[in-house]
Design a protein around this motif. Structure first.
Motif, PDB file in Angstrom:
ATOM      1  N   GLU A   1     -15.718 -71.834   8.599  1.00 34.03           N
ATOM      2  CA  GLU A   1     -16.357 -73.083   8.170  1.00 34.03           C
ATOM      3  C   GLU A   1     -15.449 -73.913   7.276  1.00 34.03           C
ATOM      4  O   GLU A   1     -15.495 -75.148   7.312  1.00 34.03           O
ATOM      5  CB  GLU A   1     -17.678 -72.781   7.476  1.00 34.03           C
TER       6      GLU A   1
ATOM      7  N   LYS B   1     -21.763 -70.798  14.695  1.00 33.83           N
ATOM      8  CA  LYS B   1     -22.125 -71.473  13.449  1.00 33.83           C
ATOM      9  C   LYS B   1     -22.794 -72.803  13.783  1.00 33.83           C
ATOM     10  O   LYS B   1     -22.314 -73.546  14.632  1.00 33.83           O
ATOM     11  CB  LYS B   1     -20.883 -71.684  12.575  1.00 33.83           C
TER      12      LYS B   1
ATOM     13  N   PRO C   1     -24.966 -76.445  12.287  1.00 29.86           N
ATOM     14  CA  PRO C   1     -25.141 -77.298  11.102  1.00 29.86           C
ATOM     15  C   PRO C   1     -26.295 -76.794  10.242  1.00 29.86           C
ATOM     16  O   PRO C   1     -27.219 -76.136  10.746  1.00 29.86           O
ATOM     17  CB  PRO C   1     -25.479 -78.670  11.716  1.00 29.86           C
ATOM     18  N   GLU C   2     -26.232 -77.098   8.969  1.00 28.14           N
ATOM     19  CA  GLU C   2     -27.237 -76.622   8.025  1.00 28.14           C
ATOM     20  C   GLU C   2     -28.650 -76.986   8.498  1.00 28.14           C
ATOM     21  O   GLU C   2     -28.908 -78.136   8.882  1.00 28.14           O
ATOM     22  CB  GLU C   2     -26.975 -77.208   6.649  1.00 28.14           C
ATOM     23  N   GLY C   3     -29.514 -76.000   8.501  1.00 29.49           N
ATOM     24  CA  GLY C   3     -30.897 -76.237   8.894  1.00 29.49           C
ATOM     25  C   GLY C   3     -31.192 -76.012  10.362  1.00 29.49           C
ATOM     26  O   GLY C   3     -32.364 -75.959  10.760  1.00 29.49           O
TER      27      GLY C   3
END
Length: 295
Positions: free
Chosen positions: A195, A286, A288-290
């Motif tokens: 990341e 991985k 994105p956030e959420g």
């Protein structure tokens, strides 16, 4: 145990390399067909990736693409076995068409370092031999887990006087030094990075964590970027190598702009040859956030 597994794997590769070319492809397609019809994790990953990246496909069209993709993945495996065993020139002879060779020659004559950029589309092992026949690059790669296989690849990938660099800190430094002194390197654009080493940019119908390494080397025109892919011909006779100059946006000093431009070029080729991409990779681990994880 790993030593035994490695010896067994190398033995299988040597057996594949003894087959006639059409048989190599037929066996590969057969392996892919079995992967399509029998429950296995690779099939699940391919379905997930394709459904997320091509949401416009109806269930029938999606499943057809799953099948074609797995059969092409099978072909890529058996064809690569030949590229790992054969003399390099035998693999290069399978390149029937080349588009954009003048782009590569101009880059090599520019006096700047050259970054050859590819992806897991078509056959990158044949492409490696072709690229190394044009210059003497350092090829960046992720070592396989089995030492015997890694030893084989290190030997086979340097037949034409080039070098290889594993994806370690030392390997990254050697690639950067080569570019700074005006040499050539070869790097895949699509492995998912850590990341901290990438950013999320658009790719097909989703967002993909994409590495900053290549764009950072091109930033501000410090080096010349060239995309290369070896795509399987429809008649199975060999490959068409397509070479394209990196777009101007990839030289931007704004990292997000440059990485997105790189992703857009890879997307263009994947859209044009969707079944030839290595969809069995967990390319989108991985998120994105959420966003919920896919695998």
């Amino acid at each position: 145990m790993d030593k035994f597994k490695g010896a067994l794997m190398v033995g299988f590769l040597r057996l594949f390399a003894l087959l006639p070319w059409r048989a190599v492809q037929a066996v590969g397609a057969g392996i892919g067909w079995l992967m399509w019809k029998l429950p296995n994790r690779s099939r699940d990953v391919v379905r997930i990736n394709l459904s997320k990246c091509f949401p416009e496909l109806d269930p029938v069209a999606l499943e057809q693409l799953v099948g074609r993709s797995l059969m092409d993945i099978g072909k890529a495996l058996t064809e690569s076995a030949c590229a790992w065993i054969w003399p390099a020139q035998k693999s290069i002879a399978l390149v029937r068409e080349v588009e954009g060779l003048d782009v590569l020659k101009a880059a090599l004559a520019s006096g700047k370092g050259v970054v050859g950029i590819t992806s897991h589309l078509g056959n990158w092992e044949v492409l490696n031999h072709f690229y190394c026949s044009q210059c003497k690059p350092i090829i960046f790669y992720r070592p396989p887990k089995l030492k015997a296989v890694d030893d084989l690849l290190r030997k086979q990938r340097v037949q034409l006087g080039n070098r290889v660099a594993a994806s370690t800190k030392e390997g990254i430094l050697s690639v950067m030094k080569e570019v700074r002194k005006g040499g050539a390197v070869g790097i895949p654009a699509d492995p998912e990075p850590a990341e901290t080493a990438g950013i999320f940019v658009p790719f097909l119908a989703t967002q993909a964590l994409t590495g900053k390494f290549v764009p950072n080397m091109l930033s501000g025109g410090k080096a010349v970027g060239v995309f290369l892919h070896a795509l399987r011909l429809d008649d199975g006779s060999g490959y068409r190598v397509i070479i394209e100059a990196a777009p101007e946006a990839m030289y931007s000093t704004d990292t997000a702009t440059a990485v997105a431009a790189m992703s857009k070029v890879v997307e263009k080729y994947v859209r044009a040859y969707p079944s030839q991409y290595m969809w069995s990779m967990k390319r989108f681990k991985k998120r994105p956030e959420g966003e919920q994880r896919w695998y």
